[in-house]
Design a protein around this motif. Structure first.
Motif, PDB file in Angstrom:
ATOM      1  N   THR A  41       0.657  -1.330  -0.080  1.00  0.00           N
ATOM      2  CA  THR A  41       0.305   0.274  -0.166  1.00  0.00           C
ATOM      3  C   THR A  41       0.655   0.957  -0.022  1.00  0.00           C
ATOM      4  N   ASN A  42       1.856   1.405  -0.118  1.00  0.00           N
ATOM      5  CA  ASN A  42       3.279   2.542   0.484  1.00  0.00           C
ATOM      6  C   ASN A  42       2.967   2.856  -1.478  1.00  0.00           C
ATOM      7  N   GLY A  43       2.636   4.449  -1.472  1.00  0.00           N
ATOM      8  CA  GLY A  43       2.803   4.570  -2.615  1.00  0.00           C
ATOM      9  C   GLY A  43       1.047   5.026  -3.122  1.00  0.00           C
ATOM     10  N   LEU A  44       0.363   4.427  -2.564  1.00  0.00           N
ATOM     11  CA  LEU A  44      -1.718   4.190  -2.731  1.00  0.00           C
ATOM     12  C   LEU A  44      -1.903   5.662  -2.335  1.00  0.00           C
ATOM     13  N   ASP A  45      -3.224   6.593  -2.636  1.00  0.00           N
ATOM     14  CA  ASP A  45      -4.004   7.337  -2.494  1.00  0.00           C
ATOM     15  C   ASP A  45      -5.252   7.120  -1.700  1.00  0.00           C
ATOM     16  N   ILE A  46      -6.051   7.484  -0.735  1.00  0.00           N
ATOM     17  CA  ILE A  46      -6.671   6.387  -0.234  1.00  0.00           C
ATOM     18  C   ILE A  46      -7.535   5.871  -0.667  1.00  0.00           C
ATOM     19  N   PRO A  47      -8.444   6.396  -1.984  1.00  0.00           N
ATOM     20  CA  PRO A  47      -9.230   5.145  -2.390  1.00  0.00           C
ATOM     21  C   PRO A  47      -8.578   4.052  -2.844  1.00  0.00           C
ATOM     22  N   SER A  48      -7.431   4.125  -3.470  1.00  0.00           N
ATOM     23  CA  SER A  48      -7.114   2.777  -3.966  1.00  0.00           C
ATOM     24  C   SER A  48      -6.297   2.345  -3.203  1.00  0.00           C
ATOM     25  N   LYS A  49      -6.012   2.588  -1.908  1.00  0.00           N
ATOM     26  CA  LYS A  49      -5.745   1.566  -0.547  1.00  0.00           C
ATOM     27  C   LYS A  49      -7.425   0.907  -0.312  1.00  0.00           C
ATOM     28  N   ALA A  50      -8.558   1.129  -0.618  1.00  0.00           N
ATOM     29  CA  ALA A  50      -9.547   0.922  -0.338  1.00  0.00           C
ATOM     30  C   ALA A  50      -9.710  -0.474  -1.636  1.00  0.00           C
ATOM     31  N   LEU A  51      -9.487  -0.178  -2.570  1.00  0.00           N
ATOM     32  CA  LEU A  51      -9.621  -1.422  -3.914  1.00  0.00           C
ATOM     33  C   LEU A  51      -8.830  -2.089  -3.354  1.00  0.00           C
ATOM     34  N   PHE A  52      -7.645  -1.501  -2.911  1.00  0.00           N
ATOM     35  CA  PHE A  52      -6.455  -2.897  -2.995  1.00  0.00           C
ATOM     36  C   PHE A  52      -7.445  -3.648  -1.521  1.00  0.00           C
ATOM     37  N   ARG A  53      -7.893  -3.263  -0.471  1.00  0.00           N
ATOM     38  CA  ARG A  53      -8.264  -4.183   0.442  1.00  0.00           C
ATOM     39  C   ARG A  53      -8.990  -4.789  -0.617  1.00  0.00           C
ATOM     40  N   LYS A  54      -9.795  -4.072  -1.423  1.00  0.00           N
ATOM     41  CA  LYS A  54     -11.435  -5.366  -1.925  1.00  0.00           C
ATOM     42  C   LYS A  54     -11.010  -6.179  -2.752  1.00  0.00           C
ATOM     43  N   VAL A  55      -9.674  -5.444  -3.746  1.00  0.00           N
ATOM     44  CA  VAL A  55      -9.597  -7.123  -4.631  1.00  0.00           C
ATOM     45  C   VAL A  55      -8.861  -8.095  -3.694  1.00  0.00           C
ATOM     46  N   ILE A  56      -8.082  -7.769  -3.248  1.00  0.00           N
ATOM     47  CA  ILE A  56      -7.335  -8.909  -2.115  1.00  0.00           C
ATOM     48  C   ILE A  56      -8.654  -9.792  -1.489  1.00  0.00           C
ATOM     49  N   SER A  57      -8.782  -9.137  -0.784  1.00  0.00           N
ATOM     50  CA  SER A  57     -10.618  -9.652  -0.501  1.00  0.00           C
ATOM     51  C   SER A  57     -11.523 -10.315  -1.156  1.00  0.00           C
ATOM     52  N   GLN A  58     -11.766 -10.415  -2.674  1.00  0.00           N
ATOM     53  CA  GLN A  58     -12.049 -10.696  -3.708  1.00  0.00           C
ATOM     54  C   GLN A  58     -11.795 -11.841  -4.758  1.00  0.00           C
ATOM     55  N   TYR A  59     -10.694 -11.619  -4.516  1.00  0.00           N
ATOM     56  CA  TYR A  59      -9.980 -12.509  -6.006  1.00  0.00           C
ATOM     57  C   TYR A  59      -8.551 -13.413  -5.399  1.00  0.00           C
ATOM     58  N   CYS A  60      -8.841 -13.170  -3.837  1.00  0.00           N
ATOM     59  CA  CYS A  60      -7.653 -15.037  -3.821  1.00  0.00           C
ATOM     60  C   CYS A  60      -8.624 -16.079  -3.060  1.00  0.00           C
ATOM     61  N   SER A  61      -8.017 -16.915  -3.375  1.00  0.00           N
ATOM     62  CA  SER A  61      -9.049 -18.189  -3.551  1.00  0.00           C
ATOM     63  C   SER A  61      -9.285 -18.927  -2.344  1.00  0.00           C
ATOM     64  N   ASP A  62      -9.771 -19.465  -1.841  1.00  0.00           N
ATOM     65  CA  ASP A  62      -9.828 -19.773  -0.667  1.00  0.00           C
ATOM     66  C   ASP A  62      -7.926 -21.079  -0.140  1.00  0.00           C
ATOM     67  N   GLU A  63      -8.153 -21.606  -1.658  1.00  0.00           N
ATOM     68  CA  GLU A  63      -6.837 -22.335  -1.591  1.00  0.00           C
ATOM     69  C   GLU A  63      -5.284 -21.027  -1.292  1.00  0.00           C
ATOM     70  N   THR A  64      -5.577 -19.543  -1.734  1.00  0.00           N
ATOM     71  CA  THR A  64      -4.751 -18.643  -1.822  1.00  0.00           C
ATOM     72  C   THR A  64      -3.827 -18.284  -0.375  1.00  0.00           C
ATOM     73  N   THR A  65      -2.241 -18.454  -0.731  1.00  0.00           N
ATOM     74  CA  THR A  65      -1.951 -17.841   0.947  1.00  0.00           C
ATOM     75  C   THR A  65      -1.152 -16.535   0.497  1.00  0.00           C
ATOM     76  N   VAL A  66      -1.806 -15.513   1.343  1.00  0.00           N
ATOM     77  CA  VAL A  66      -0.993 -13.718   0.559  1.00  0.00           C
ATOM     78  C   VAL A  66      -0.184 -14.080   2.372  1.00  0.00           C
ATOM     79  N   ILE A  67       0.385 -13.396   1.666  1.00  0.00           N
ATOM     80  CA  ILE A  67       1.684 -12.650   3.445  1.00  0.00           C
ATOM     81  C   ILE A  67       2.013 -10.867   2.449  1.00  0.00           C
ATOM     82  N   ILE A  68       0.814 -10.363   3.088  1.00  0.00           N
ATOM     83  CA  ILE A  68       1.595  -9.461   3.116  1.00  0.00           C
ATOM     84  C   ILE A  68       2.451  -8.513   4.155  1.00  0.00           C
ATOM     85  N   SER A  69       3.632  -8.166   3.559  1.00  0.00           N
ATOM     86  CA  SER A  69       4.677  -7.314   4.956  1.00  0.00           C
ATOM     87  C   SER A  69       4.001  -6.429   4.741  1.00  0.00           C
TER      88      SER A  69
END
Lengths: 281, 274
Positions: B154-182
């Motif tokens: 999220t570094n360098g993302l504006d506020i609406p983009s941060k919300a979009l980021f959260r949205k697409v990660i939660s929406q498009y990562c399947s139940d089998e996907t492991t995501v590590i966000i540092s």
């Protein structure tokens, strides 16, 4: 899944690398193709005969070929060992061997062959136009090889103009040895710079040239020392039968250089592969 | 599953990890937190195979990342913090690398580019920093790898983009996907990450799900500062107190307060969560 070599995946890596090939090398290719055109223009516009020997043109193309071989690895795979920009390359789902084969394919084969084909095509077109260029470089090279006597004389292999000695040289430096020596020399040059590209992170080509110059200086110092320490022996050899001595010397150096070029190329290729496999980011 | 066992790692003379052990279960979105320089990026690089452990082991689905085998690489994607792009359009970039990934979906890429509001026709170098990051995120998600590693996404993302980021990660990562966000910007990934891993120099202070955390730690919002709290911070309208959950009360995790509580009570919370 074959994690070492898969032909379909290798094809994908070759396709992947092809996408950036022209983007990264086209400018260098165009500039190097344009140099003979500039020489042709300059010779055409210069008052006087302006005629240019075919062998001089072959020599210019040969030099420019070496330049493209030296430039290609750093132009095509500049960031492959960069701790930040190289991550994409390292994480590309292909084996180290497949990445290595693709690198060799583009640096050792595609870049030089493409340059050579283009340069010979340019030379042929300029010859057809006329002016200072007479005779096609592409045919002349093979003609001269076929008549090694003349090739030997004109390329400086003749040492004293003594006909029987000259005949012996012609036999030692057969077309096969010369062509093999040319190819192995270019292969060695290419693999050395490919390895340099994997070792150095910045100013890759410059650093590799620096190291080669340094090695050459060290080699020359060792040789001069060796010859001066064995001066009497060399003098005696020359006095006894100079022709036979030089014949042996040329025979030895031509064969030794073939072996050295082949060994260095193989070692450099292996080291490049090893670096691709173990590179940390 | 990612298993890290007795891992030692150092850069020349700087020790980063000393005998750490850690597991990342499949299908979770992990938040990897820690102060600057504790080794968050290094840990991701070790998991991706970009670095090799000096001692101990890292395995991802029984494969050794540092061998960088195609079987491993086709199931992971690492999006580094620094945006490094090629002189091409995101579309050409994804077409160039997509064929290596078995579940790559170009349609999904187009959809994500639309949702993230990134111009498809522009080259990377014509996009702003935030747009580049979003384009690369679209690329990463469209590859549909089993493991996705995002370093400070999220570094360098504006506020609406941060919300979009959260949205697409939660929406498009399947139940089998492991995501590590540092990240060290915990607010950006609030309501997205679960579990949380908190790294310290040489050590792992916490690796627990929200349920495990709230089972043992209570986050109390009240008008007063509580003396024996692990951590207390004044907020507009009162205080947040991080306390031991002795009475098994329910509460919502405040990641920032949790992080500060862990940093102030390293051994206590580490032992509490064991």
């Amino acid at each position: 899944m074959n994690n070492t070599l898969d032909i379909s995946r290798l094809g994908k890596v070759i396709k992947h690398d092809a996408m950036s090939f022209f983007q990264n090398l086209s400018l260098a290719l165009i500039v190097l193709w344009a140099i003979p055109v500039a020489i042709w223009l300059f010779s055409s516009l210069t008052p006087g005969d302006g005629h240019m020997e075919t062998l001089s043109r072959i020599s210019i193309i040969g030099t420019l070929l070496k330049i493209i071989i030296i430039l290609a690895p750093a132009r095509l795979y500049k960031y492959c060992n960069d701790s930040r920009k190289g991550i994409g390359y390292a994480m590309l789902p292909a084996s180290s061997l497949e990445k290595f084969i693709s690198m060799v394919f583009y640096c050792v084969i595609v870049a030089p062959v493409l340059y050579l084909a283009g340069a010979l095509a340019v030379d042929s077109v300029l010859t057809l136009i006329g002016g200072p260029y007479e005779g096609f470089a592409i045919t002349e090279y093979f003609d001269k090889l076929a008549q090694l006597k003349h090739f030997g004389v004109e390329s400086g292999f003749m040492l004293d103009g003594d006909y029987p000695v000259y005949e012996d040289y012609a036999k030692i430096l057969s077309p096969t040895v010369l062509v093999l020596s040319n190819i192995l020399g270019l292969l060695m040059l290419s693999t050395v710079f490919m390895f340099g590209n994997m070792v150095f992170k910045k100013r890759k080509t410059g650093k590799m040239i620096g190291i080669l110059v340094l090695l050459f200086i060290v080699f020359m110092i060792v040789m001069v020392n060796y010859v001066s320490n064995h001066e009497q022996y060399f003098q005696q050899m020359c006095e006894e039968n100079a022709a036979a001595f030089f014949k042996r010397l040329i025979y030895f150096t031509s064969r030794a250089s073939l072996v050295i070029e082949a060994v260095v190329s193989v070692v450099m290729l292996w080291l490049t592969y090893y670096k691709i496999k173990t590179q940390k980011y | 599953m990612i298993k890290i066992n007795n891992l030692d790692f150092a850069y020349k003379n700087t020790q980063v990890f000393k005998s750490i052990s850690l597991e990342f279960q499949k299908g979770n979105i992990y938040g990897l937190l820690g102060e600057n320089g504790v080794g968050k990026t290094t840990l991701l690089k070790l998991i991706c195979g970009l670095q090799t452990p000096q001692h101990g082991s890292v395995t991802v689905d029984e494969l050794t990342p540092s061998e960088r085998q195609p079987e491993f690489l086709q199931n992971v994607y690492f999006l580094p913090e620094e945006v490094i792009t090629e002189d091409t359009t995101p579309e050409k970039f994804i077409q160039k690398i997509g064929c290596f990934y078995p579940r790559y979906d170009f349609g999904l890429f187009n959809k994500l580019m639309g949702e993230l509001e990134v111009d498809l026709s522009k080259k990377f170098n014509e996009l702003s920093h935030g747009q580049k990051k979003k384009a690369l995120l679209a690329c990463a998600l469209s590859l549909q790898t089993d493991y996705l590693f995002l370093d400070e996404p999220t570094n360098g993302l504006d506020i609406p983009s941060k919300a979009l980021f959260r949205k697409v990660i939660s929406q498009y990562c399947s139940d089998e996907t492991t995501v590590i966000i540092s990240t060290h910007q915990v607010k950006d990934v609030e309501n997205l990450i679960d579990p949380i891993v908190i790294l310290d120099r040489d050590d792992v202070l916490l690796n627990a799900s929200f349920a495990e955390i709230t089972d043992k730690i209570y986050f109390e919002y009240g008008p007063e500062r509580i003396q024996n709290a692990y951590y207390t911070e004044m907020l507009p309208g009162g205080y947040i107190n991080v306390l031991p959950n002795t009475e098994h009360m329910e509460s919502n995790v405040n990641i920032e307060a949790l992080f500060n509580a862990v940093m102030k009570n390293k051994e206590t919370i580490k032992n509490l969560m064991k």
